[in-house]
Design a protein around this motif. Structure first.
Motif, PDB file in Angstrom:
ATOM      1  N   HIS A 192      35.548   6.013 -20.772  1.00 36.90           N
ATOM      2  CA  HIS A 192      34.799   4.833 -20.332  1.00 36.90           C
ATOM      3  C   HIS A 192      35.672   3.770 -19.702  1.00 36.90           C
ATOM      4  O   HIS A 192      35.843   2.687 -20.262  1.00 36.90           O
ATOM      5  N   HIS A 237      28.482   3.301 -27.474  1.00 37.58           N
ATOM      6  CA  HIS A 237      28.547   2.707 -26.134  1.00 37.58           C
ATOM      7  C   HIS A 237      28.304   1.204 -26.104  1.00 37.58           C
ATOM      8  O   HIS A 237      27.424   0.692 -26.797  1.00 37.58           O
ATOM      9  N   THR A 246      32.903  14.692 -20.623  1.00 36.70           N
ATOM     10  CA  THR A 246      32.268  13.473 -21.117  1.00 36.70           C
ATOM     11  C   THR A 246      31.802  12.518 -20.022  1.00 36.70           C
ATOM     12  O   THR A 246      30.721  11.952 -20.112  1.00 36.70           O
ATOM     13  N   HIS A 248      35.000   5.162 -29.134  1.00 34.88           N
ATOM     14  CA  HIS A 248      34.649   5.982 -27.972  1.00 34.88           C
ATOM     15  C   HIS A 248      34.639   5.153 -26.700  1.00 34.88           C
ATOM     16  O   HIS A 248      34.833   5.678 -25.613  1.00 34.88           O
ATOM     17  N   HIS A 251      27.549  11.237 -18.893  1.00 30.64           N
ATOM     18  CA  HIS A 251      27.786  10.042 -18.069  1.00 30.64           C
ATOM     19  C   HIS A 251      27.993  10.380 -16.597  1.00 30.64           C
ATOM     20  O   HIS A 251      28.512  11.445 -16.278  1.00 30.64           O
TER      21      HIS A 251
HETATM   22 FE   LIG Z   1      30.218   8.035 -23.782  1.00 30.98          FE
END
Ligand SMILES: [Fe+2]
Length: 488
Positions: free
Chosen positions: A196, A303, A150, A241, A483
């Motif tokens: 993230h 996001h 990811t 997420h 990413h």
């Molecule tokens: Fe993402």
């Protein structure tokens, strides 16, 4: 088999299909043919040995030196069973290095237990976000199901391949060799460390992992050493997420896509309940029990952009907001099929504002957007600019351009390649010795569909609408990544 009305109707449908017109036949053939964007989810069969890229446009800016690491799924199909969702392909770590005006590319698959098992069986058997898996899966811990596909976080001379449901997977930054799953503290082995992480002005890193309505909050040094980990309870068990942060607070956006029942694949556990609206939970970094909630209309999202807090306590952050989760469920499934029409609408870049008086509002840019990113020198601090991929629209999945939204002026500065390109997320690279927000480059790859090759672009933030200042082309096409992270 006992004949039934259902069988009768199916037979009738088959009969009517037999008297197909030429138009119907052509439509059926078009439906079966690979879509123009199919390279985005093509399989890569092996690691990509280091190679030079060819400069095909412009020149590398003086002073731009470093490596763009990017992660994303790159192997979906095996003889005995396939990944049926974009988020479930094996992670491929890419390394685009720019040095002395030249660019190179190398890429290696994350050598996960999932990939080893599935290579041995020649079948995708591990359950994932949207892939059911089967009884041949070998799962003793969450890390055994990790696709490590990811995102990427740089820690010194290592990179961590990040996933959503388990530990970071450490790889060597130079060779991209897989080393080990990272255990941040022995009693927290295998706890989720999401994709993230947020970087704070004090140089530390915050991240989260979700389990139902509980979140583990990780606080790390930039070197990857754990400072603290605490578990907090969220007001709802929402699919999350990404989170965001200001200098003083963590921000959890709780969409109305909430836990409904246990089961696999993972995404089937959640139900879309727009009547619940979207909640924003603010958590004090200095006291994780100190919280506050704002209410917003229902929207879906993956996001967020970095947040900031103004002098009067007003908080702002970006979101790539969607009207629902159709793309997450259906769109990302069809994307792996590589043909047909991808369901779902593009997300739109919006700015969320949380006022101290308890009121919350969303300001729309009016622009289709994903992967909002800000100046890393201002992470958690007030800023004007948000970089995002752009150009996605109904009937053409995935973006084809890059844009900079200026929230102070309300203007959006965009460059669009046209439909021959699939644009990937850009990283924001500050120019050496400069400090203004516009004193930065954007570095991002794309898939050039006309050439059938991956490209690497450099844009100047101050003039993104003029297109790339430098473009290199590879002799290989990598599927679309998710990413990236820059190491100067
Ligand atoms: Fe993402």
């Amino acid at each position: 088999m006992t004949p039934s009305r259902r069988h009768f109707l199916m037979g009738a449908a088959a009969l009517s299909a037999a008297v197909a017109t030429p138009e119907m036949v052509r439509a059926a053939i078009a439906q079966e043919a690979a879509a123009p964007w199919a390279l985005a989810t093509a399989d890569l069969e092996a690691d990509v040995a280091p190679r030079a890229l060819s400069l095909v446009h412009g020149r590398a800016p003086a002073g731009l030196e470093g490596t763009l690491f990017r992660n994303g799924p790159a192997k979906f199909r095996r003889q005995g069973g396939i990944a049926t969702h974009w988020f479930d392909g094996d992670g491929l770590m890419r390394s685009f290095r720019i040095s002395d005006g030249q660019a190179t590319l190398a890429a290696r698959f994350a050598d996960t237990p999932k990939r080893r098992t599935e290579t041995e069986l020649d079948a995708v058997v591990t359950p994932g976000f949207g892939t059911a898996g089967d009884s041949r899966a070998r799962i003793g811990s969450p890390d055994d199901a990790s696709a490590a596909n990811t995102a990427v976080m740089v820690t010194g001379d290592k990179v961590w391949a990040l996933w959503e449901g388990g530990s970071p997977l450490q790889m060597d930054a130079s060779t991209l060799a897989t080393e080990r799953f990272v255990t941040l503290r022995d009693d927290l082995k295998g706890m989720p460390f999401q994709a993230h992480p947020r970087f704070a002005p004090d140089g530390t890193v915050w991240n989260v992992g979700l389990h139902g309505d509980q979140a583990i909050v990780w606080h790390l040094r930039a070197s990857g050493e754990l400072i603290d980990a605490q578990v907090i309870r969220l007001p709802r068990a929402s699919y999350l997420h990404d989170f965001t942060a200001t200098e003083g607070h963590l921000i959890f956006v709780l969409q109305p896509w909430v836990f409904d029942h246990a089961g696999m694949p993972y995404a089937t556990q959640f139900a879309w309940k727009p009547e619940m609206g979207t909640q924003v939970l603010l958590v004090d970094k200095a006291d994780l029990t100190s919280t506050r909630i704002w209410e917003l209309p229902a929207f879906g999202f993956f996001h967020l952009g970095d947040g900031w807090e103004e002098a009067d306590g007003t908080i702002r952050f970006d979101v790539a907001a969607n009207r629902d989760n159709t793309f997450a469920i259906e769109g990302a499934r069809v994307l792996v099929e590589g043909r047909g029409t991808v369901p779902g609408n593009p997300s739109e870049l919006k700015l969320v504002t949380l006022y101290p008086n308890g009121r919350a509002e969303m300001t729309s840019s009016g622009v289709a957007a994903e992967f909002p990113k800000g100046d890393p020198r201002r992470a958690g601090l007030e800023r004007s600019l948000t970089v995002h991929v752009a150009g996605e629209r109904g009937g053409r999945p995935l973006p084809n351009g890059l844009a900079v939204q200026d929230w102070k002026t309300g203007r959006n500065h965009a460059f669009n390649f046209g439909d021959d390109q699939i644009m990937e997320e850009a990283v924001f690279v500050p120019k050496p010795g400069a400090s203004a927000e516009r004193d930065a480059w954007l570095v991002a790859p794309s898939i050039n569909l006309a050439e059938g090759m991956t490209e690497l672009h450099v844009f100047d933030v101050a003039s993104v609408e003029n297109g790339p200042v430098a473009t290199w082309r590879a002799d290989v096409a990598l599927p679309a990544g998710f990413h990236g992270a820059w190491r100067g």
